[in-house]
Design an enzyme around this catalytic site. Structure first.
Site, short mmCIF file in Angstrom:
data_model
loop_
_atom_site.label_atom_id
_atom_site.label_comp_id
_atom_site.label_asym_id
_atom_site.label_seq_id
_atom_site.Cartn_x
_atom_site.Cartn_y
_atom_site.Cartn_z
N HIS A 150 0.86 -1.20 0.00
CA HIS A 150 0.00 0.00 0.00
C HIS A 150 0.89 1.24 0.00
CE1 HIS A 150 -2.79 3.10 1.42
NE2 HIS A 150 -3.77 2.30 1.09
N CYS A 154 -3.72 2.64 -4.26
CA CYS A 154 -4.69 3.44 -3.50
C CYS A 154 -4.79 4.83 -4.14
CB CYS A 154 -4.27 3.54 -2.03
SG CYS A 154 -5.41 4.53 -1.06
N HIS A 166 -7.61 0.34 -4.18
CA HIS A 166 -8.40 1.16 -3.25
C HIS A 166 -8.87 2.33 -4.08
CE1 HIS A 166 -6.41 -0.13 0.84
NE2 HIS A 166 -7.00 -1.13 0.19
N ASP A 220 -12.48 2.97 -0.46
CA ASP A 220 -11.55 3.04 0.67
C ASP A 220 -12.29 3.73 1.81
OD1 ASP A 220 -9.24 2.75 2.11
OD2 ASP A 220 -7.94 3.73 0.69
N HIS A 221 -11.87 4.87 2.20
CA HIS A 221 -12.57 5.54 3.30
C HIS A 221 -13.88 6.15 2.80
CE1 HIS A 221 -8.17 6.27 4.61
NE2 HIS A 221 -8.54 5.03 4.82
N TYR A 235 -14.57 4.68 8.19
CA TYR A 235 -15.06 3.34 7.88
C TYR A 235 -16.51 3.11 8.30
CZ TYR A 235 -10.44 2.01 6.29
OH TYR A 235 -9.29 1.92 5.56
C1 DNO Z 1 -5.48 4.30 3.55
C2 DNO Z 1 -5.93 3.01 4.08
C3 DNO Z 1 -4.84 2.40 5.00
C4 DNO Z 1 -4.44 1.02 4.60
C5 DNO Z 1 -3.15 0.49 5.20
C6 DNO Z 1 -2.67 -0.72 4.44
O1 DNO Z 1 -5.63 4.68 2.42
O2 DNO Z 1 -6.30 2.22 3.04
O3 DNO Z 1 -5.32 2.37 6.31
O4 DNO Z 1 -5.43 0.15 5.00
O5 DNO Z 1 -2.18 1.44 5.15
O6 DNO Z 1 -1.62 -1.35 5.09
MN MN Z 2 -5.92 2.97 0.84
#
Ligand code: DNO
Ligand code: MN
Length: 359
Positions: free
Chosen positions: A207, A245, A274, A319-320, A333
């Site tokens: 990531h 991401c 992501h 993602d978020h 989340y």
């Molecule tokens: C941020 C999220 C992060 C991710 C971790 C993966 O964009 O996706 O919290 O889950 O960094 O290790």
């Molecule tokens: Mn991410």
């Protein structure tokens, strides 16, 4: 493309699997085990239980996010070999339960960093936000206290109290680790891990750093096309891959996300996407927005089209998300905004596919 949704597991997530199952398209689950200290082996019984819980709810579990990397590995300390052996064993154990992709990051000390976990947006929703001036001014120890105070009682990934207790020592240790050294340590880790990943057929997916620039003077090595290229070259195997991401890399406008998807996708190196949007206000200042293109700075149509054009067979997740409709939960989340994200991304995907057939 296989659509997925991150779930933090029984007792760690306020969203139930029954609710996730009702999201249109029934996404697969992305999860992890949280009660094993970083660096220790994930026992088979715990993985079995997680897998069964997910399957009993009528869902699939093929992606783990994340198996975290012990700081001693990132620091390159002699003790790293023991933690690397444990990581290898965790991969073997995960493979026995049908895990196909393992996401991880190589960020020193902190996982993602934000200056505000609940910034009120003009529409009354709240979102994670980053202001460079605030972050660079803050004493990292204070930041930890603030994150704990504002996380609604949830333990946030990367901000586990266990790890943060040793913050001062860690900062001291990182004084002798620059970007070059950190990359070397990643190479050492990958040369030991990737052969095992190949053997058990688990794709490793790094990531990017979030945000993709140095904070608190710590080195950062997963932040651009060039840096990803260097990492891919450390071990030339499709098992040494990327979690692309969009929100992390996209915080730097120099990173052209659709171009990155096409470039690394064509090489078969993207295993997990992501997909989220951010609104960049000025250099190094951004809010996380809804997924919709017009709400943020990233073009989600172009991102999904790039995945479609490379015939992406891997996993994608929103993602978020913002907190909307009065939902209270783990910052970033919640259920609602991420579910809206899935509906939107699936809509784009369907439209892109059907347009191609017409043309
Ligand atoms: C941020 C999220 C992060 C991710 C971790 C993966 O964009 O996706 O919290 O889950 O960094 O290790
Ligand atoms: Mn991410």
């Amino acid at each position: 493309m296989k659509m997925t949704f991150r779930w933090f597991g029984e007792g760690y997530d306020s969203i139930s699997l029954d609710k996730i199952r009702q999201i249109p398209g029934k996404p697969g689950i992305v999860s992890a085990i949280y009660d094993v200290p970083v660096g220790e082996v994930w026992p088979e019984e715990k993985i079995k239980k997680l897998k069964e819980t997910v399957e009993n709810a009528g869902l699939e579990l093929e992606v783990i996010e994340s198996v975290n990397v012990h700081e001693d590995i990132k620091l390159g300390l002699p003790s790293r070999d023991r933690y690397i052996e444990n990581y290898q064993q965790t991969l073997r154990n995960l493979a026995k339960f049908g895990i196909k992709v393992v996401c991880y990051n190589f960020m020193p000390i902190f996982d993602w960093t934000r200056s505000d976990l609940a910034k009120v947006l003009p529409d009354g929703s709240t979102a994670l936000s980053y202001e460079e001036e605030k972050v660079q001014k803050v004493d990292p120890n204070r930041m930890v206290e603030e994150v704990e105070a504002n996380s609604n009682g949830f333990e946030l990934p990367g901000w586990e109290p266990e790890r943060l207790k040793t913050l001062k020592v860690l900062f001291e240790q990182y004084k002798s680790v620059d970007e070059e050294k950190l990359l070397k340590n990643l190479g050492y880790f990958l040369r030991a891990i990737i052969p095992v990943a190949e053997e058990v057929d688990i794709k490793m997916a790094i990531h990017p750093d979030d945000p993709p620039w140095s904070i608190f003077g710590l080195p950062r090595i997963v932040k651009s096309k060039e840096s990803l290229e260097k990492i891919m070259a450390l071990v030339d195997s499709p098992y040494n891959g990327i979690t692309l991401c969009s929100g992390s890399l996209g915080a730097n406008p120099d990173n052209d996300i659709p171009a990155l998807i096409r470039y690394f996708g064509a090489k078969g190196r993207i295993h997990f996407g992501h997909v989220r949007n951010i609104k960049i206000h000025s250099l190094r200042n951004f809010d996380e927005s809804s997924h919709l293109s017009s709400d943020g700075s990233l073009d989600m149509f172009e991102i999904m089209k790039a995945y479609h054009d490379i015939d992406f067979k891997g996993y994608i997740r929103p993602d978020h998300g913002r907190m909307i409709w009065g939902e209270v939960g783990r910052p970033g989340y919640g259920l609602y905004d991420r579910a809206l994200g899935i509906a939107y991304l699936n809509g784009l995907w369907e439209a892109i596919g059907k347009m191609k057939k017409v043309c």
